[in-house]
Design a protein around this motif. Structure first.
Motif, PDB file in Angstrom:
ATOM      1  N   MET A   1      21.870  31.038  10.540  1.00  0.00           N
ATOM      2  CA  MET A   1      21.604  30.263  12.380  1.00  0.00           C
ATOM      3  C   MET A   1      20.580  29.314  12.179  1.00  0.00           C
ATOM      4  SD  MET A   1      24.875  31.643  13.265  1.00  0.00           S
ATOM      5  CE  MET A   1      24.315  31.503  15.253  1.00  0.00           C
ATOM      6  N   GLY A   2      19.958  29.471  12.116  1.00  0.00           N
ATOM      7  CA  GLY A   2      18.427  28.289  12.443  1.00  0.00           C
ATOM      8  C   GLY A   2      18.898  26.638  11.852  1.00  0.00           C
ATOM      9  N   HIS A   3      20.278  26.514  11.184  1.00  0.00           N
ATOM     10  CA  HIS A   3      20.530  25.368  11.066  1.00  0.00           C
ATOM     11  C   HIS A   3      21.228  24.956  11.533  1.00  0.00           C
ATOM     12  CE1 HIS A   3      19.577  26.909   6.390  1.00  0.00           C
ATOM     13  NE2 HIS A   3      18.469  25.050   6.881  1.00  0.00           N
ATOM     14  N   GLY A   4      21.294  25.266  12.787  1.00  0.00           N
ATOM     15  CA  GLY A   4      22.322  24.633  13.908  1.00  0.00           C
ATOM     16  C   GLY A   4      21.585  24.331  15.577  1.00  0.00           C
TER      17      GLY A   4
ATOM     18  N   VAL B   1      17.971  29.786  30.063  1.00  0.00           N
ATOM     19  CA  VAL B   1      18.357  31.346  30.382  1.00  0.00           C
ATOM     20  C   VAL B   1      19.255  31.360  31.570  1.00  0.00           C
ATOM     21  CG1 VAL B   1      16.765  32.254  32.719  1.00  0.00           C
ATOM     22  CG2 VAL B   1      15.950  31.025  30.452  1.00  0.00           C
ATOM     23  N   ALA B   2      19.996  30.423  31.791  1.00  0.00           N
ATOM     24  CA  ALA B   2      21.438  31.069  33.003  1.00  0.00           C
ATOM     25  C   ALA B   2      22.761  31.387  31.412  1.00  0.00           C
ATOM     26  CB  ALA B   2      22.523  29.917  32.826  1.00  0.00           C
ATOM     27  N   ILE B   3      22.536  31.127  30.162  1.00  0.00           N
ATOM     28  CA  ILE B   3      23.550  31.595  29.412  1.00  0.00           C
ATOM     29  C   ILE B   3      22.892  32.896  28.843  1.00  0.00           C
ATOM     30  CG2 ILE B   3      24.316  31.081  27.176  1.00  0.00           C
ATOM     31  CD1 ILE B   3      25.727  29.748  28.813  1.00  0.00           C
ATOM     32  N   MET B   4      21.660  33.412  28.242  1.00  0.00           N
ATOM     33  CA  MET B   4      21.364  34.362  28.458  1.00  0.00           C
ATOM     34  C   MET B   4      21.612  34.967  29.661  1.00  0.00           C
ATOM     35  SD  MET B   4      17.358  33.284  26.391  1.00  0.00           S
ATOM     36  CE  MET B   4      17.200  31.783  26.297  1.00  0.00           C
TER      37      MET B   4
ATOM     38  N   GLN C   1      11.053  25.017  24.846  1.00  0.00           N
ATOM     39  CA  GLN C   1      12.244  25.212  23.768  1.00  0.00           C
ATOM     40  C   GLN C   1      14.057  25.812  23.969  1.00  0.00           C
ATOM     41  OE1 GLN C   1      10.904  27.145  20.324  1.00  0.00           O
ATOM     42  NE2 GLN C   1       8.633  26.368  20.084  1.00  0.00           N
ATOM     43  N   VAL C   2      13.694  25.690  25.339  1.00  0.00           N
ATOM     44  CA  VAL C   2      14.963  26.322  25.645  1.00  0.00           C
ATOM     45  C   VAL C   2      15.807  24.855  26.084  1.00  0.00           C
ATOM     46  CG1 VAL C   2      16.355  27.854  27.881  1.00  0.00           C
ATOM     47  CG2 VAL C   2      13.893  28.548  27.140  1.00  0.00           C
ATOM     48  N   ALA C   3      17.131  25.339  25.926  1.00  0.00           N
ATOM     49  CA  ALA C   3      17.814  24.088  26.502  1.00  0.00           C
ATOM     50  C   ALA C   3      17.926  23.412  27.791  1.00  0.00           C
ATOM     51  CB  ALA C   3      19.015  24.818  25.611  1.00  0.00           C
ATOM     52  N   ASN C   4      18.228  22.542  27.922  1.00  0.00           N
ATOM     53  CA  ASN C   4      18.839  22.218  29.423  1.00  0.00           C
ATOM     54  C   ASN C   4      19.844  21.595  29.396  1.00  0.00           C
ATOM     55  OD1 ASN C   4      15.561  22.529  30.570  1.00  0.00           O
ATOM     56  ND2 ASN C   4      15.581  21.312  28.895  1.00  0.00           N
ATOM     57  N   GLU C   5      20.731  21.522  29.787  1.00  0.00           N
ATOM     58  CA  GLU C   5      22.290  20.649  30.341  1.00  0.00           C
ATOM     59  C   GLU C   5      22.581  19.494  30.923  1.00  0.00           C
ATOM     60  OE1 GLU C   5      24.255  19.743  27.124  1.00  0.00           O
ATOM     61  OE2 GLU C   5      23.844  21.625  26.197  1.00  0.00           O
ATOM     62  N   GLY C   6      21.021  19.371  32.177  1.00  0.00           N
ATOM     63  CA  GLY C   6      21.511  18.188  32.955  1.00  0.00           C
ATOM     64  C   GLY C   6      20.473  17.498  33.457  1.00  0.00           C
ATOM     65  N   LYS C   7      19.666  17.147  32.086  1.00  0.00           N
ATOM     66  CA  LYS C   7      18.347  16.794  32.581  1.00  0.00           C
ATOM     67  C   LYS C   7      17.611  15.776  32.076  1.00  0.00           C
ATOM     68  CE  LYS C   7      17.603  19.416  35.837  1.00  0.00           C
ATOM     69  NZ  LYS C   7      17.257  20.493  35.892  1.00  0.00           N
TER      70      LYS C   7
ATOM     71  N   PRO D   1      10.724  24.010  17.379  1.00  0.00           N
ATOM     72  CA  PRO D   1      10.952  25.814  17.454  1.00  0.00           C
ATOM     73  C   PRO D   1      11.431  25.185  15.756  1.00  0.00           C
ATOM     74  CG  PRO D   1      12.919  24.183  18.554  1.00  0.00           C
ATOM     75  CD  PRO D   1      11.766  23.614  18.682  1.00  0.00           C
ATOM     76  N   VAL D   2      11.240  26.793  15.163  1.00  0.00           N
ATOM     77  CA  VAL D   2      11.919  26.583  13.099  1.00  0.00           C
ATOM     78  C   VAL D   2      13.194  26.628  13.237  1.00  0.00           C
ATOM     79  CG1 VAL D   2      11.205  27.256  11.390  1.00  0.00           C
ATOM     80  CG2 VAL D   2       9.459  26.831  12.919  1.00  0.00           C
ATOM     81  N   GLY D   3      13.911  27.844  13.572  1.00  0.00           N
ATOM     82  CA  GLY D   3      14.945  28.129  13.787  1.00  0.00           C
ATOM     83  C   GLY D   3      15.082  27.961  14.995  1.00  0.00           C
ATOM     84  N   GLU D   4      16.024  29.323  14.987  1.00  0.00           N
ATOM     85  CA  GLU D   4      17.446  29.228  16.052  1.00  0.00           C
ATOM     86  C   GLU D   4      16.525  29.849  17.262  1.00  0.00           C
ATOM     87  OE1 GLU D   4      19.990  28.517  18.756  1.00  0.00           O
ATOM     88  OE2 GLU D   4      21.096  28.246  16.417  1.00  0.00           O
ATOM     89  N   GLN D   5      16.789  29.670  18.176  1.00  0.00           N
ATOM     90  CA  GLN D   5      15.950  30.648  19.693  1.00  0.00           C
ATOM     91  C   GLN D   5      17.063  31.207  20.194  1.00  0.00           C
ATOM     92  OE1 GLN D   5      14.925  28.677  23.314  1.00  0.00           O
ATOM     93  NE2 GLN D   5      13.017  28.790  22.771  1.00  0.00           N
ATOM     94  N   LEU D   6      18.518  30.787  20.241  1.00  0.00           N
ATOM     95  CA  LEU D   6      18.972  31.069  21.351  1.00  0.00           C
ATOM     96  C   LEU D   6      21.060  30.325  20.415  1.00  0.00           C
ATOM     97  CD1 LEU D   6      20.558  33.333  23.185  1.00  0.00           C
ATOM     98  CD2 LEU D   6      21.195  31.281  24.664  1.00  0.00           C
TER      99      LEU D   6
END
Lengths: 329, 329
Positions: free
Chosen positions: A1-4, B171-174, B259-265, B320-325
């Motif tokens: 999953m980390g690769h995405g 954070v909204a998705i989480m 490291q958290v995703a944004n979609e409108g910034k 971030p190394v791998g997948e945070q979310l």
């Protein structure tokens, strides 16, 4: 999953697999989008998604399909493809070497078709979702001055030309998927058709309609054209180039070869007066060696496709209702 | 499965769901590709795939993301999006009403962003593959004369601006995915940024870098820019606009808001002399109300991003190394 995840592992995937495979300077800049110089005029824009199973099959892979499918969609508007995007959905746990092999095949197919992969994206979904690799490509092409190829331009007096044997891709996929042997080895016909289309347009600028009979086969493409142009199409069943292995396989599986997918063939509607010129140009190109006339446009039965059998009987060629073979491309 | 076969059921799906949702005359022609008139010059071309889970979340859906994600990728090259393609991978058994709702939201988001959906594709995969709906979009935009926005143009003396609160989409998705409540309702910030970028470029043509910090967050975007431009980036931790709900959620989950995703910034690198002008233009636009300076470009530590804490200490902000979310967009 980390690769995405967009982090360090994502960038390793991009650096080690995709950049070398696609070898493009614009892609290498890794901007959010590719910025490209374009002359003014008409452009063609198209997208296609590929979910074929298995990923590798006789004569090709999802990589070739992803390039040729979109290059051919553009060519069916008379356009020469110049830029491609490639977006991957990878299933967690998919062998990285396999992803790399798909990328390699995609890159080679792009070079063969003379098109650049300039932008891309990768997402990873959990194991059990997705299915190994899905690929979406979008393509940009340039429509030459004076070319006006559209599905609604067929008219009575046009002849219908096919560029070669039909049903080959579908039967090749079925042969590996269902583990069936049809007596002969059969390979997918996936190939780019942009070169062939360029030769055809050079021979006669005013080609009315082009269509690549992929999902749903020749039957679907002809029905769509007959409806869009409000004309009838009459096929001569005896002239359909159906290889024996395809007709045997279809007889065995209860399928109509006219409904089987092709990935490297096109249908062309051309004024009768230009047919010989266009056929000659097609037969001089490797992708059109088997080109022949299979029918004509008529004023009767607008919106319908009919075929005349060797015994003079006539039957309507309809759209397949549902799915003949899932995930053929 | 029949809806993906290219036959009659496919055409019903297109006629009843997609054409009304996207309401575009070029799309309605259903050619293999869309043929469009374009003035010469520089175009931007981008693609993105969306696999977000769940399909609908507070503040948006996969439909809005699919439009805004690609519109914003184009905007990050300074381009104004004009045409979009949309390719769907549907899982067999997915509620048709849900697919229709996604298409509606996608169509509305396109109209809001002022972009036309001109070409598309639909594939269906077996139940147990895919996951409801995946969407790939590709976009075409026009880069205005004199604009040269690239990730490698950051230089010492630039200030780093962010257009508003960070970490909100992730954070909204989480909050919905993990069933967590963080005290306050929080909605995704998904929105098109092309209008904001147009205002910024009108205020100052020579913006050096733009980037929307989606997957991997602000940390990833800044690191990519620092590496591409071979400069250091120094953030002022006290000036980062992190809403309390985001910092609480991150503290609880052990995540770094950067490291958290944004979609409108967006992040902008602008010469210090132009910063006030650009900030003023941003704050006058609904998508830039919270714009502020968060750091600067330095000659020290090229390729690295560092932040200075309120106590004067300094730390490196890494990728971030791998997948945070997983599957955040």
């Amino acid at each position: 999953m980390g690769h995405g995840g967009g982090g360090q592992m994502s960038s390793e995937l991009v650096d080690h697999l995709f950049l070398p495979a696609f070898a493009d300077d614009t892609l290498r800049q890794l901007g959010d989008s590719a910025v490209l110089e374009l002359l003014g005029g008409r452009i063609a824009f198209s997208t296609d998604t590929f979910v074929v199973r298995p990923l590798f099959f006789p004569g090709g892979s999802i990589g070739e399909l992803a390039v040729n499918g979109t290059v051919n969609d553009l060519a069916m508007s008379g356009a020469q493809a110049i830029f491609l995007s490639a977006a991957f959905i990878l299933e967690e746990g998919t062998d990285v070497a396999q992803v790399g092999a798909v990328a390699q095949r995609l890159g080679e197919a792009a070079r063969q078709a003379g098109v650049r992969v300039v932008t891309g994206d990768t997402k990873v979904v959990e194991s059990g979702h997705g299915d190994g690799v899905y690929v979406s490509t979008a393509g940009l092409g340039v429509v030459p001055e004076g070319v006006d190829v559209r599905p609604d331009r067929a008219e009575p007096g046009d002849v219908v030309i096919v560029s070669g044997d039909i049903g080959v891709h579908g039967v090749a996929i079925m042969s590996v998927r269902e583990g069936l042997q049809f007596g002969t080895d059969i390979e997918s016909d996936t190939q780019p058709l942009n070169g062939l289309v360029a030769e055809m347009l050079a021979a006669h600028r005013d080609i009315h309609v082009l269509r690549d009979p992929t999902r749903g086969g020749v039957a679907t493409s002809l029905n769509e054209i007959a409806r869009a142009s409000k004309v009838g199409v009459r096929l001569d069943e005896g002239r359909l180039p159906i290889p024996e292995v395809v007709s045997n396989a279809c007889a065995f599986l209860g399928l109509d070869p006219l409904q089987v997918a092709n990935e490297g063939k096109l249908l062309a509607f051309v004024p009768r007066s230009a047919a010989d010129l266009v056929l000659e140009a097609m037969r001089a190109h490797p992708a059109g060696l088997g080109a022949c006339v299979i029918g004509e446009v008529v004023e009767d039965h607008p919106g319908l496709v009919a075929t005349t059998t060797a015994f003079g009987a006539s039957r309507v060629v309809d759209l397949p209702v549902g799915e003949q073979l899932p995930r053929i491309c």
